[in-house]
Design a protein around this motif. Structure first.
Motif, mmCIF file in Angstrom:
data_model
loop_
_atom_site.group_PDB
_atom_site.id
_atom_site.type_symbol
_atom_site.label_atom_id
_atom_site.label_comp_id
_atom_site.label_asym_id
_atom_site.label_seq_id
_atom_site.Cartn_x
_atom_site.Cartn_y
_atom_site.Cartn_z
ATOM 1 N N ARG A 207 45.627 -3.223 105.428
ATOM 2 C CA ARG A 207 46.101 -2.818 104.322
ATOM 3 C C ARG A 207 47.624 -2.354 104.194
ATOM 4 N NH1 ARG A 207 42.142 -1.432 100.765
ATOM 5 N NH2 ARG A 207 40.168 -1.343 101.312
ATOM 6 N N SER A 208 48.164 -1.883 105.381
ATOM 7 C CA SER A 208 49.698 -1.455 105.082
ATOM 8 C C SER A 208 50.190 -2.773 105.334
ATOM 9 C CB SER A 208 49.799 -0.510 106.153
ATOM 10 O OG SER A 208 49.412 -1.476 107.514
ATOM 11 N N TYR A 209 49.946 -3.657 105.852
ATOM 12 C CA TYR A 209 50.564 -5.139 105.798
ATOM 13 C C TYR A 209 50.373 -5.890 104.676
ATOM 14 C CZ TYR A 209 52.786 -9.220 107.947
ATOM 15 O OH TYR A 209 53.364 -10.176 108.027
ATOM 16 N N TRP A 210 48.931 -6.024 104.198
ATOM 17 C CA TRP A 210 48.744 -7.009 103.302
ATOM 18 C C TRP A 210 48.556 -6.279 101.816
ATOM 19 C CZ3 TRP A 210 49.369 -11.950 104.685
ATOM 20 C CH2 TRP A 210 48.968 -12.121 105.859
ATOM 21 N N GLY A 211 48.636 -5.202 101.892
ATOM 22 C CA GLY A 211 48.364 -4.268 100.659
ATOM 23 C C GLY A 211 49.364 -4.862 99.455
ATOM 24 N N GLY A 212 50.681 -5.165 99.886
ATOM 25 C CA GLY A 212 51.626 -5.472 98.795
ATOM 26 C C GLY A 212 51.617 -6.864 98.269
ATOM 27 N N LEU A 213 50.978 -7.781 99.154
ATOM 28 C CA LEU A 213 50.623 -9.174 98.640
ATOM 29 C C LEU A 213 49.523 -9.021 97.696
ATOM 30 C CD1 LEU A 213 50.992 -12.144 98.987
ATOM 31 C CD2 LEU A 213 49.560 -12.113 100.718
ATOM 32 N N TYR A 214 48.415 -8.472 98.534
ATOM 33 C CA TYR A 214 47.257 -8.335 97.175
ATOM 34 C C TYR A 214 47.772 -7.848 95.771
ATOM 35 C CZ TYR A 214 42.722 -7.232 96.029
ATOM 36 O OH TYR A 214 41.160 -7.208 95.088
ATOM 37 N N GLU A 215 48.495 -6.770 95.972
ATOM 38 C CA GLU A 215 48.722 -6.077 94.625
ATOM 39 C C GLU A 215 49.476 -6.991 93.559
ATOM 40 O OE1 GLU A 215 50.774 -2.598 95.552
ATOM 41 O OE2 GLU A 215 48.901 -1.406 95.952
ATOM 42 N N TRP A 216 50.391 -7.795 94.420
ATOM 43 C CA TRP A 216 51.032 -8.690 93.680
ATOM 44 C C TRP A 216 50.248 -9.926 93.048
ATOM 45 C CZ3 TRP A 216 52.023 -14.184 95.184
ATOM 46 C CH2 TRP A 216 52.998 -14.853 94.406
ATOM 47 N N VAL A 217 49.442 -10.580 93.772
ATOM 48 C CA VAL A 217 48.177 -11.302 93.411
ATOM 49 C C VAL A 217 47.482 -10.919 92.121
ATOM 50 C CG1 VAL A 217 46.218 -12.578 93.956
ATOM 51 C CG2 VAL A 217 48.167 -12.754 95.368
ATOM 52 N N ARG A 218 47.066 -9.608 92.269
ATOM 53 C CA ARG A 218 46.360 -9.046 91.150
ATOM 54 C C ARG A 218 47.163 -8.366 89.917
ATOM 55 N NH1 ARG A 218 44.589 -3.317 93.017
ATOM 56 N NH2 ARG A 218 46.826 -2.817 92.478
ATOM 57 N N ASP A 219 48.330 -7.924 90.090
ATOM 58 C CA ASP A 219 49.116 -7.479 89.338
ATOM 59 C C ASP A 219 50.236 -8.220 88.592
ATOM 60 O OD1 ASP A 219 47.624 -5.119 89.675
ATOM 61 O OD2 ASP A 219 49.122 -3.968 90.961
ATOM 62 N N THR A 220 50.411 -9.309 89.132
ATOM 63 C CA THR A 220 51.464 -10.196 88.756
ATOM 64 C C THR A 220 50.770 -11.536 88.290
ATOM 65 O OG1 THR A 220 53.285 -9.021 89.820
ATOM 66 C CG2 THR A 220 53.912 -11.329 88.939
ATOM 67 N N VAL A 221 50.080 -12.086 89.318
ATOM 68 C CA VAL A 221 49.694 -13.541 89.354
ATOM 69 C C VAL A 221 48.630 -13.606 88.340
ATOM 70 C CG1 VAL A 221 48.961 -15.676 90.564
ATOM 71 C CG2 VAL A 221 50.699 -14.199 91.747
ATOM 72 N N TYR A 222 47.600 -12.700 88.517
ATOM 73 C CA TYR A 222 46.409 -12.613 87.664
ATOM 74 C C TYR A 222 46.866 -12.013 86.311
ATOM 75 C CZ TYR A 222 42.299 -10.792 85.748
ATOM 76 O OH TYR A 222 41.262 -10.673 84.734
ATOM 77 N N ALA A 223 47.853 -10.890 86.207
ATOM 78 C CA ALA A 223 48.192 -10.359 85.013
ATOM 79 C C ALA A 223 48.932 -11.231 84.018
ATOM 80 C CB ALA A 223 48.768 -8.991 85.303
ATOM 81 N N GLU A 224 49.609 -12.203 84.743
ATOM 82 C CA GLU A 224 50.283 -13.279 83.878
ATOM 83 C C GLU A 224 49.493 -14.441 83.580
ATOM 84 O OE1 GLU A 224 54.061 -13.973 85.152
ATOM 85 O OE2 GLU A 224 54.747 -12.019 85.038
ATOM 86 N N GLY A 225 48.204 -14.524 83.960
ATOM 87 C CA GLY A 225 47.419 -15.584 83.618
ATOM 88 C C GLY A 225 47.530 -16.843 84.350
ATOM 89 N N LYS A 226 47.955 -16.725 85.750
ATOM 90 C CA LYS A 226 48.212 -17.961 86.649
ATOM 91 C C LYS A 226 46.980 -18.115 87.357
ATOM 92 C CE LYS A 226 52.526 -18.228 85.257
ATOM 93 N NZ LYS A 226 52.672 -17.249 84.278
ATOM 94 N N ILE A 227 46.097 -17.331 87.590
ATOM 95 C CA ILE A 227 44.875 -17.332 88.164
ATOM 96 C C ILE A 227 43.606 -16.726 87.404
ATOM 97 C CG2 ILE A 227 45.711 -17.774 90.432
ATOM 98 C CD1 ILE A 227 45.176 -14.917 91.124
ATOM 99 N N GLY A 228 42.365 -16.710 87.646
ATOM 100 C CA GLY A 228 41.515 -16.094 87.011
ATOM 101 C C GLY A 228 40.849 -14.902 87.837
#
Length: 259
Positions: A207-228
Motif C-alpha cells: 500500500r505504501s508504494y502503490w497507494g498513490g498510483l491507485y488513488e490517482w487511477v480512482r480520483d483522477t482517471v476515473y473521476a474525469e471519465g477516462k475509465i469506468g
C-alpha cells in the motif's frame, strides 16, 4: 536485516548475458546492442526491406519455443517486481514469502527470471516445492536467469515474452518495481478491460508504494471519465500475502466455472 544467500556462487554461476536461447559468458558478453534494439532502432538504408522479413522467422521461433516449453505448465501466477531489490531488503523476503505461498496453494510462480524480487519469488517457490519459472529477456546489460529458476526460457523480443506472461498465468501480482513492472501492469489492465483475457486479477502488493498510483487511477482517471467504475475494480491493493492468494484463488475458481 540480512538474508542468507543460497545457490551457486559467482564462481560457480559466472555473470552472463542472454541472447534469446543463447547464453554469453566472459568475453562473449561484450556485444553492445540487443535484438529488439536492432529491430526497432534501425536508421539504415532501404536494405531493411530485404532483412526484416527474415526476422519474422526468428520471432516465430520464439513463440514456438515458448509455447513448447510452457504448454504443460500447471496453473500459474506471474509476479513482477524490481530487479534492483537487494537480498537484505524486506521486499526480498516478502517476495520469497509470496513465492512460497503460491507453491503451497498449488500454483507455479512465473517471474522475469532476473535478480532482486524476481529471484526472491523463484527462490521461495522452489524451496516450497513448487515449479519456479523464469522468462528472461535479452538486455544491453548483464543479467541472466537467477539460480532459483527450475524452468527457464530466454527471449529476444519483449512482445513474445509478454504473450507468455499472460497466456500461462491466472493472475499478476505486482510488488514494488520500476518501468518494467509498470509496463506489465498497465498492459495487463488493458487486456482485461478490452476482454482479451477474462477473470484475470491484478494485485498491487504494498500500500505504501502503490497507494498513490491507485488513488490517482480512482480520483483522477476515473473521476474525469477516462475509465469506468469496473475498470477501477480491476486493481486490488493489499499488504497481506493471504489476501493476495485469496484474490488469485477466487478468480481462478470463477474461471474454472466458466470453462
Amino acid at each position: 536485516m540480512t538474508i542468507q544467500q543460497f545457490g551457486p556462487t559467482d564462481e560457480e554461476h559466472p555473470r552472463e548475458k542472454q541472447r534469446g536461447p543463447v547464453v554469453l559468458r566472459r568475453s562473449r558478453r561484450d556485444e553492445a546492442t540487443t535484438t529488439d534494439q536492432r529491430l526497432l532502432d534501425s536508421r539504415g538504408p532501404a536494405d531493411w526491406v530485404h532483412t526484416d522479413p527474415w526476422r519474422v522467422l526468428r520471432i516465430q521461433a520464439e513463440f514456438v519455443e515458448g509455447f513448447g516449453a510452457l504448454a504443460e505448465v500447471p496453473r500459474a501466477v506471474t509476479v513482477f517486481g524490481s530487479a534492483r531489490t537487494g537480498r537484505d531488503h524486506p521486499e526480498y523476503e516478502l517476495g520469497a514469502r509470496i513465492g512460497g505461498a503460491l507453491a503451497k496453494a498449488g500454483y507455479a510462480a512465473i517471474t522475469g527470471g532476473g535478480p532482486g524480487v524476481m529471484e526472491a519469488v523463484n527462490k521461495g517457490c522452489s524451496e516450497a516445492g513448487g515449479l519456479s519459472i523464469g522468462l528472461g529477456i535479452e538486455l544491453p546489460f548483464e543479467q541472466g536467469l537467477n539460480p532459483w529458476v527450475d524452468l527457464g526460457v530466454n527471449f529476444r523480443y519483449f512482445f513474445a515474452r509478454k504473450t507468455m506472461f499472460v497466456k500461462y498465468s491466472q493472475a499478476f501480482i505486482c510488488l514494488p518495481g520500476g518501468y518494467g513492472t509498470l509496463d506489465e501492469l498497465f498492459e495487463a489492465l488493458t487486456l482485461v478491460q478490452t476482454k482479451k483475457v477474462t477473470k484475470f486479477p491484478v494485485v498491487l502488493f504494498g500500500r505504501s508504494y502503490w497507494g498513490g498510483l491507485y488513488e490517482w487511477v480512482r480520483d483522477t482517471v476515473y473521476a474525469e471519465g477516462k475509465i469506468g467504475e469496473k475498470d477501477v475494480a480491476l486493481l486490488h491493493l493489499t499488504d497481506d500475502v493471504d489476501d493476495a492468494i485469496r484474490v488469485v484463488e477466487e478468480a481462478y475458481q470463477a474461471w474454472v466455472e466458466v470453462h
